[in-house]
Design a protein around this motif. Structure first.
Motif, PDB file in Angstrom:
ATOM      1  N   TYR A  37       0.862  -1.172   0.000  1.00 32.89           N
ATOM      2  CA  TYR A  37       0.000   0.000   0.000  1.00 32.89           C
ATOM      3  C   TYR A  37       0.900   1.224   0.000  1.00 32.89           C
ATOM      4  O   TYR A  37       2.087   1.130   0.313  1.00 32.89           O
ATOM      5  CB  TYR A  37      -0.894   0.016   1.248  1.00 32.89           C
ATOM      6  CG  TYR A  37      -1.946  -1.071   1.250  1.00 32.89           C
ATOM      7  CD1 TYR A  37      -1.605  -2.403   1.438  1.00 32.89           C
ATOM      8  CD2 TYR A  37      -3.291  -0.755   1.066  1.00 32.89           C
ATOM      9  CE1 TYR A  37      -2.567  -3.398   1.433  1.00 32.89           C
ATOM     10  CE2 TYR A  37      -4.266  -1.749   1.063  1.00 32.89           C
ATOM     11  CZ  TYR A  37      -3.888  -3.062   1.246  1.00 32.89           C
ATOM     12  OH  TYR A  37      -4.851  -4.042   1.245  1.00 32.89           O
ATOM     13  N   GLN A  39       0.972   5.732   0.748  1.00 33.64           N
ATOM     14  CA  GLN A  39       0.309   6.935   1.235  1.00 33.64           C
ATOM     15  C   GLN A  39       1.139   8.143   0.865  1.00 33.64           C
ATOM     16  O   GLN A  39       2.286   8.286   1.309  1.00 33.64           O
ATOM     17  CB  GLN A  39       0.096   6.876   2.740  1.00 33.64           C
ATOM     18  CG  GLN A  39      -0.742   8.015   3.280  1.00 33.64           C
ATOM     19  CD  GLN A  39      -1.221   7.757   4.701  1.00 33.64           C
ATOM     20  OE1 GLN A  39      -0.685   6.922   5.409  1.00 33.64           O
ATOM     21  NE2 GLN A  39      -2.241   8.479   5.115  1.00 33.64           N
ATOM     22  N   LYS A  43      -2.921  12.529   1.510  1.00 30.72           N
ATOM     23  CA  LYS A  43      -3.851  11.577   0.900  1.00 30.72           C
ATOM     24  C   LYS A  43      -4.032  10.362   1.788  1.00 30.72           C
ATOM     25  O   LYS A  43      -3.214  10.091   2.668  1.00 30.72           O
ATOM     26  CB  LYS A  43      -3.351  11.152  -0.482  1.00 30.72           C
ATOM     27  CG  LYS A  43      -3.323  12.288  -1.507  1.00 30.72           C
ATOM     28  CD  LYS A  43      -3.004  11.767  -2.889  1.00 30.72           C
ATOM     29  CE  LYS A  43      -3.041  12.879  -3.926  1.00 30.72           C
ATOM     30  NZ  LYS A  43      -2.769  12.351  -5.304  1.00 30.72           N
ATOM     31  N   GLN A  44      -5.102   9.615   1.526  1.00 35.29           N
ATOM     32  CA  GLN A  44      -5.335   8.387   2.265  1.00 35.29           C
ATOM     33  C   GLN A  44      -4.440   7.268   1.738  1.00 35.29           C
ATOM     34  O   GLN A  44      -3.994   7.282   0.594  1.00 35.29           O
ATOM     35  CB  GLN A  44      -6.812   7.983   2.129  1.00 35.29           C
ATOM     36  CG  GLN A  44      -7.768   8.890   2.867  1.00 35.29           C
ATOM     37  CD  GLN A  44      -9.183   8.342   2.883  1.00 35.29           C
ATOM     38  OE1 GLN A  44      -9.607   7.641   1.966  1.00 35.29           O
ATOM     39  NE2 GLN A  44      -9.922   8.660   3.933  1.00 35.29           N
ATOM     40  N   ARG A  45      -4.211   6.308   2.608  1.00 35.73           N
ATOM     41  CA  ARG A  45      -3.463   5.131   2.193  1.00 35.73           C
ATOM     42  C   ARG A  45      -4.272   4.367   1.150  1.00 35.73           C
ATOM     43  O   ARG A  45      -5.483   4.186   1.296  1.00 35.73           O
ATOM     44  CB  ARG A  45      -3.172   4.242   3.390  1.00 35.73           C
ATOM     45  CG  ARG A  45      -2.185   3.122   3.122  1.00 35.73           C
ATOM     46  CD  ARG A  45      -1.821   2.385   4.395  1.00 35.73           C
ATOM     47  NE  ARG A  45      -1.144   3.249   5.360  1.00 35.73           N
ATOM     48  CZ  ARG A  45      -0.586   2.804   6.487  1.00 35.73           C
ATOM     49  NH1 ARG A  45      -0.620   1.510   6.772  1.00 35.73           N
ATOM     50  NH2 ARG A  45      -0.002   3.636   7.315  1.00 35.73           N
ATOM     51  N   GLU A  46      -3.581   3.915   0.093  1.00 36.43           N
ATOM     52  CA  GLU A  46      -4.270   3.209  -0.978  1.00 36.43           C
ATOM     53  C   GLU A  46      -3.564   1.914  -1.329  1.00 36.43           C
ATOM     54  O   GLU A  46      -2.357   1.785  -1.167  1.00 36.43           O
ATOM     55  CB  GLU A  46      -4.354   4.092  -2.239  1.00 36.43           C
ATOM     56  CG  GLU A  46      -3.023   4.450  -2.852  1.00 36.43           C
ATOM     57  CD  GLU A  46      -3.169   5.254  -4.137  1.00 36.43           C
ATOM     58  OE1 GLU A  46      -4.307   5.588  -4.531  1.00 36.43           O
ATOM     59  OE2 GLU A  46      -2.124   5.540  -4.762  1.00 36.43           O
ATOM     60  N   TRP A 104       1.224  -4.498   9.665  1.00 40.64           N
ATOM     61  CA  TRP A 104       1.818  -3.476   8.801  1.00 40.64           C
ATOM     62  C   TRP A 104       3.283  -3.262   9.139  1.00 40.64           C
ATOM     63  O   TRP A 104       3.685  -3.355  10.289  1.00 40.64           O
ATOM     64  CB  TRP A 104       1.090  -2.145   8.988  1.00 40.64           C
ATOM     65  CG  TRP A 104      -0.330  -2.171   8.537  1.00 40.64           C
ATOM     66  CD1 TRP A 104      -1.421  -2.465   9.293  1.00 40.64           C
ATOM     67  CD2 TRP A 104      -0.811  -1.893   7.227  1.00 40.64           C
ATOM     68  NE1 TRP A 104      -2.561  -2.395   8.531  1.00 40.64           N
ATOM     69  CE2 TRP A 104      -2.205  -2.048   7.259  1.00 40.64           C
ATOM     70  CE3 TRP A 104      -0.199  -1.533   6.029  1.00 40.64           C
ATOM     71  CZ2 TRP A 104      -3.012  -1.857   6.127  1.00 40.64           C
ATOM     72  CZ3 TRP A 104      -0.994  -1.329   4.912  1.00 40.64           C
ATOM     73  CH2 TRP A 104      -2.374  -1.497   4.962  1.00 40.64           C
TER      74      TRP A 104
END
Length: 114
Positions: A37, A39, A43-46, A104
């Motif tokens: 992922y 980030q 911005k949001q984590r994607e 994570w």
């Protein structure tokens, strides 16, 4: 204790390549679906890419054809090969293990800039 340790980030010019690695410990790696992922600031984590324990892969549309996720169960490691990098790929990249408990890593910075 579960640990996911990412490496391989850095500064690269547009069009360049990097390979990220994530070494896992404290889990039965072969049972986990693994993912990357990212980030970016503000911005949001994607999701970038995932790979199941059977090796099926999934990619965000923005990285299809440029990034490749792979895993080596013998080394408890998941990789993200990133080619044709763009400035918009700049972000902190995080490794994820889904067992389905989520784990994570601490993240590794990737900066794409000339």
């Amino acid at each position: 204790q579960v640990q996911l340790v990412e490496s391989g980030g850095g500064l690269v010019q547009p069009g360049g390549s990097l390979r990220l690695s994530c070494v896992a410990s404290g889990i039965i790696f072969s049972w986990a679906s693994m993912g990357w992922y990212r980030q970016a600031p503000g911005k949001q984590r994607e999701l970038v890419a995932t790979i199941t324990r059977r090796g099926s892969t999934n990619y965000a549309d923005s990285v299809k054809g440029r990034f490749t996720i792979s895993r080596d169960n013998g080394k408890n490691t998941v990789y993200l090969q990133m080619n044709s990098l763009k400035p918009e790929d700049t972000a902190v990249y995080y490794c994820n293990a889904d067992l389905p408990t989520q784990y994570w890593g601490q993240g590794t910075q990737v900066t794409v800039s000339s």
